[in-house]
Design an enzyme around this catalytic site. Structure first.
Site, short mmCIF file in Angstrom:
data_model
loop_
_atom_site.label_atom_id
_atom_site.label_comp_id
_atom_site.label_asym_id
_atom_site.label_seq_id
_atom_site.Cartn_x
_atom_site.Cartn_y
_atom_site.Cartn_z
N GLY A 163 0.81 -1.22 0.00
CA GLY A 163 0.00 0.00 0.00
C GLY A 163 0.84 1.27 0.00
N GLY A 164 2.09 1.16 -0.46
CA GLY A 164 2.94 2.35 -0.56
C GLY A 164 3.55 2.79 0.76
N HIS A 207 5.14 2.51 -13.64
CA HIS A 207 4.75 1.27 -12.97
C HIS A 207 3.90 0.48 -13.96
CE1 HIS A 207 2.93 -1.05 -9.42
NE2 HIS A 207 2.24 -1.44 -10.47
N GLU A 274 4.65 -6.98 -10.52
CA GLU A 274 4.82 -5.54 -10.70
C GLU A 274 6.24 -5.23 -11.16
OE1 GLU A 274 1.56 -3.66 -7.60
OE2 GLU A 274 3.67 -3.49 -7.06
N GLU A 287 7.80 -6.27 -7.24
CA GLU A 287 7.22 -7.17 -6.24
C GLU A 287 6.14 -8.01 -6.90
OE1 GLU A 287 4.69 -5.83 -3.14
OE2 GLU A 287 3.81 -4.21 -4.30
N ASN A 289 2.22 -9.45 -6.15
CA ASN A 289 1.04 -9.45 -5.28
C ASN A 289 0.28 -10.75 -5.51
OD1 ASN A 289 1.55 -6.87 -4.21
ND2 ASN A 289 0.59 -5.89 -5.97
N ARG A 291 -2.62 -11.97 -4.98
CA ARG A 291 -4.04 -11.77 -4.67
C ARG A 291 -4.74 -11.09 -5.84
NH1 ARG A 291 -3.96 -6.18 -4.14
NH2 ARG A 291 -1.98 -5.38 -3.37
N VAL A 294 -7.01 -4.44 -7.03
CA VAL A 294 -8.06 -3.43 -7.19
C VAL A 294 -8.37 -3.24 -8.68
CG1 VAL A 294 -8.62 -0.98 -6.86
CG2 VAL A 294 -7.36 -2.22 -5.07
P1 ADP Z 1 -3.43 -2.74 -5.67
O1 ADP Z 1 -3.94 -1.57 -6.41
O2 ADP Z 1 -2.03 -3.07 -6.02
O3 ADP Z 1 -4.37 -3.89 -5.63
P2 ADP Z 1 -3.50 -1.09 -3.39
O4 ADP Z 1 -2.38 -1.08 -2.40
O5 ADP Z 1 -3.76 0.11 -4.17
O6 ADP Z 1 -3.23 -2.38 -4.20
O7 ADP Z 1 -4.88 -1.51 -2.71
C1 ADP Z 1 -4.95 -2.43 -1.69
C2 ADP Z 1 -5.29 -1.60 -0.48
O8 ADP Z 1 -6.69 -1.36 -0.44
C3 ADP Z 1 -4.98 -2.23 0.83
O9 ADP Z 1 -3.66 -2.09 1.19
C4 ADP Z 1 -5.91 -1.44 1.76
O10 ADP Z 1 -5.35 -0.24 2.23
C5 ADP Z 1 -7.07 -1.09 0.88
N1 ADP Z 1 -8.28 -1.87 1.16
C6 ADP Z 1 -8.37 -3.01 1.84
N2 ADP Z 1 -9.61 -3.46 1.89
C7 ADP Z 1 -10.36 -2.59 1.22
C8 ADP Z 1 -11.74 -2.51 0.88
N3 ADP Z 1 -12.61 -3.44 1.22
N4 ADP Z 1 -12.17 -1.48 0.15
C9 ADP Z 1 -11.32 -0.54 -0.26
N5 ADP Z 1 -10.01 -0.59 0.03
C10 ADP Z 1 -9.52 -1.57 0.75
P1 ADP Z 2 4.08 -1.58 -2.22
O1 ADP Z 2 4.32 -2.96 -1.69
O2 ADP Z 2 3.85 -0.58 -1.16
O3 ADP Z 2 3.08 -1.57 -3.33
P2 ADP Z 2 6.13 -1.29 -4.29
O4 ADP Z 2 7.45 -1.93 -4.14
O5 ADP Z 2 5.16 -1.91 -5.22
O6 ADP Z 2 5.49 -1.15 -2.84
O7 ADP Z 2 6.32 0.25 -4.67
C1 ADP Z 2 5.22 1.15 -4.65
C2 ADP Z 2 5.47 2.28 -5.64
O8 ADP Z 2 6.68 2.99 -5.32
C3 ADP Z 2 5.66 1.83 -7.07
O9 ADP Z 2 4.43 1.66 -7.74
C4 ADP Z 2 6.51 2.95 -7.66
O10 ADP Z 2 5.71 4.04 -8.04
C5 ADP Z 2 7.37 3.37 -6.50
N1 ADP Z 2 8.68 2.67 -6.53
C6 ADP Z 2 8.98 1.50 -5.95
N2 ADP Z 2 10.28 1.14 -6.16
C7 ADP Z 2 10.81 2.12 -6.91
C8 ADP Z 2 12.13 2.37 -7.46
N3 ADP Z 2 13.13 1.51 -7.25
N4 ADP Z 2 12.32 3.51 -8.16
C9 ADP Z 2 11.33 4.40 -8.35
N5 ADP Z 2 10.07 4.23 -7.86
C10 ADP Z 2 9.80 3.11 -7.16
MG MG Z 3 3.19 -2.55 -5.17
#
Ligand code: ADP
Ligand code: ADP
Ligand code: MG
Length: 449
Positions: A163-164, A207, A274, A287, A289, A291, A294
């Site tokens: 989640g950043g 990304h 990713e 990384e 994911n 699962r 979104v």
């Molecule tokens: P991705 O877009 O890579 O699937 P995100 O990190 O943007 O992942 O979204 C996952 C995040 O959504 C979780 O880390 C959490 O903060 C949030 N989340 C978890 N459950 C819910 C839910 N039911 N509705 C909306 N957001 C949620």
């Molecule tokens: P999370 O598990 O919180 O999603 P990520 O490793 O996927 O973490 O990184 C989240 C975001 O951070 C990426 O979508 C990208 O925008 C930025 N990011 C991550 N690693 C790098 C990198 N090495 N250089 C530049 N941006 C990065």
């Molecule tokens: Mg990520």
């Protein structure tokens, strides 16, 4: 097929999963917190079980309460959605021990991929390119030593991150020590694990991620890529598929690399690889994911494949009925996350009652939500209240469709981010398609001038 599935989530994704189950003839059990008595997922499921007080730690993260609800209702499987328990290896293990199918990766796989520094190692040895960086750091002394080798700017990242959160940018050596401490402390609070590693900071970066799907018989297919560079604080805001900025060769390379990554770990289920891409279009594993994501909806639009149904099927043991060559990417799809927040006032989350709701319609316009007119948004959960998805024959058509749909949508009573989404769609960098993860920051800065 499963007779009954419990959905361990709330909001739009719980509704999305209930819909898939209904179409598949599977009975559904919703779990809800005391604050979600009037929530849509609570009403839509065949049965609903209250699992505790409003705070997620007392309800949606309460593993015992959720398992009990599954046992008491006779649910054979649990779908965790995204966020919450979806990448929690202890929960997956608990399901396994209780003979309940966890609709997701195995607890071992979640553990293996959830350790982001471990995942880097695994991918590296499988021949998948990773960003230059370090292994798990022992202490700040080692961080300074390796930091000098990697070079600045760099990122300190939490090994358990998501989640950043738990990410810190370090511009120069002097900043390394405090950033190391801050990232580690933030990770300790957010994930209960302060372990961090480093990565070279790629700038400007895109990304780009690849959807994969594997069955229990060793078949793995990739389902195109998603462009997720429109971000704020490392969180996605708008996603599209295909990416408008890559050529066919890069696209093919991405798919092949993602497949290789999935095969290296013998991945079963729905997953996302990713990648971060630099301006020369070199891409590196960031990384995985393990699962449902979104933004799975844009992949559904361009492939015509219902990913949630397939996720349920492969969890049951159904063999994939399609081969790689059967997967065709048609047209262009965009998703806008609709958040109850004020984007022009520090993105402060908004709560309140939805007095009037009108959802856009028309061909190839989809709105995934769990809100309804008269619904009161509770203050305890994520601010994302819906996702607007459109599908066009071309990207230009998709952009026009999205603009029309955003303008038509009325969510009265709470402030949402539709105005910002419209500004993104009209932003020159976005229109060209070759934008980086810093585009949104730039847009917001220019706006304040
Ligand atoms: P991705 O877009 O890579 O699937 P995100 O990190 O943007 O992942 O979204 C996952 C995040 O959504 C979780 O880390 C959490 O903060 C949030 N989340 C978890 N459950 C819910 C839910 N039911 N509705 C909306 N957001 C949620
Ligand atoms: P999370 O598990 O919180 O999603 P990520 O490793 O996927 O973490 O990184 C989240 C975001 O951070 C990426 O979508 C990208 O925008 C930025 N990011 C991550 N690693 C790098 C990198 N090495 N250089 C530049 N941006 C990065
Ligand atoms: Mg990520």
């Amino acid at each position: 097929m499963f007779q009954k599935i419990l959905i361990a989530n709330r909001g739009e994704i719980a509704v999305r999963i209930i819909r898939a189950c209904k179409e598949m003839g599977i009975k559904t059990v919703a779990v809800y917190s005391q604050a979600d008595k009037e929530a849509m997922h609570t009403f839509l499921a065949d049965e609903s079980v209250c699992i505790g007080p409003p705070q997620v730690k007392d309800s949606y993260l309460n593993m015992q309460a959720i398992i009990s609800a599954a046992v008491n209702t006779g649910a054979e499987a649990i779908h965790p959605g995204y966020g919450l328990l979806s990448e929690n290896p202890a929960f997956a293990k608990l399901c396994e021990d209780c003979n309940i199918t966890f609709i997701g990766a195995s607890s071992e796989m979640i553990k293996q991929m959830g350790d982001k520094d471990q995942a880097r190692k695994t991918m590296k040895s499988a021949g998948v390119p990773v960003v230059a960086g370090s292994d798990l750091l022992e202490d700040v002394h080692q961080a300074t030593q390796l930091g000098a080798e990697i070079g600045f700017p760099l990122l300190i990242k939490a090994k358990a991150g998501g989640g950043g959160r738990g990410i810190r940018k370090v511009e120069k050596m002097e900043e390394l020590q405090p950033a190391f401490a801050a990232a580690s402390a933030e990770a300790e609070v957010a994930f209960g694990d302060g372990g961090v590693y480093m990565e070279k900071f790629i700038y400007p970066a895109k990304h780009i991620e690849v959807q994969i799907l594997g069955d229990k018989y060793g078949n793995i297919i990739t389902l195109g890529e998603r462009e997720c560079s429109v971000q704020r604080n490392n969180q996605k805001v708008l996603e599209e598929s295909p990416s408008p900025a890559i050529d066919e060769r890069t696209r093919e390379n991405l798919q092949k690399t993602a497949k290789k990554a999935g095969e290296a770990v013998k991945y079963i289920g729905l997953g996302t690889i990713e990648f971060i891409m630099d301006k020369e279009k070199n891409f590196y594993f960031m990384e995985m994911n393990t699962r449902l994501q979104v933004e799975h909806t844009v992949t559904e639009a361009v492939t015509g494949i219902d990913l949630v149904k397939w996720q349920i099927r492969v969890a049951y043991g159904v063999k994939l009925n399609m081969k790689q060559e059967d997967v065709a990417i048609n047209g262009s799809a965009i998703e806008c996350r609709i958040n109850a927040e004020d984007p022009f006032n520090n993105f402060i989350p908004q709560v309140g009652k939805i007095n009037l709701l009108h959802i856009a319609g028309g061909p190839k316009v989809r709105f995934d939500t769990a809100v309804y007119q008269g619904y009161e948004i509770p203050p305890f959960y994520d601010s994302m209240i819906g996702k607007l998805i459109v599908h066009g024959n071309t990207r230009e058509e998709a952009i026009r469709k999205m603009k029309a749909a955003l303008c038509e949508t009325v969510i009265d009573g709470v402030t949402v981010n539709t105005e910002l989404q419209l500004e993104i769609l009209e932003y020159e960098d976005f229109i060209t398609g070759d934008y980086s993860t810093f585009m949104l920051e730039k847009l917001l800065e220019n706006r304040n001038k």
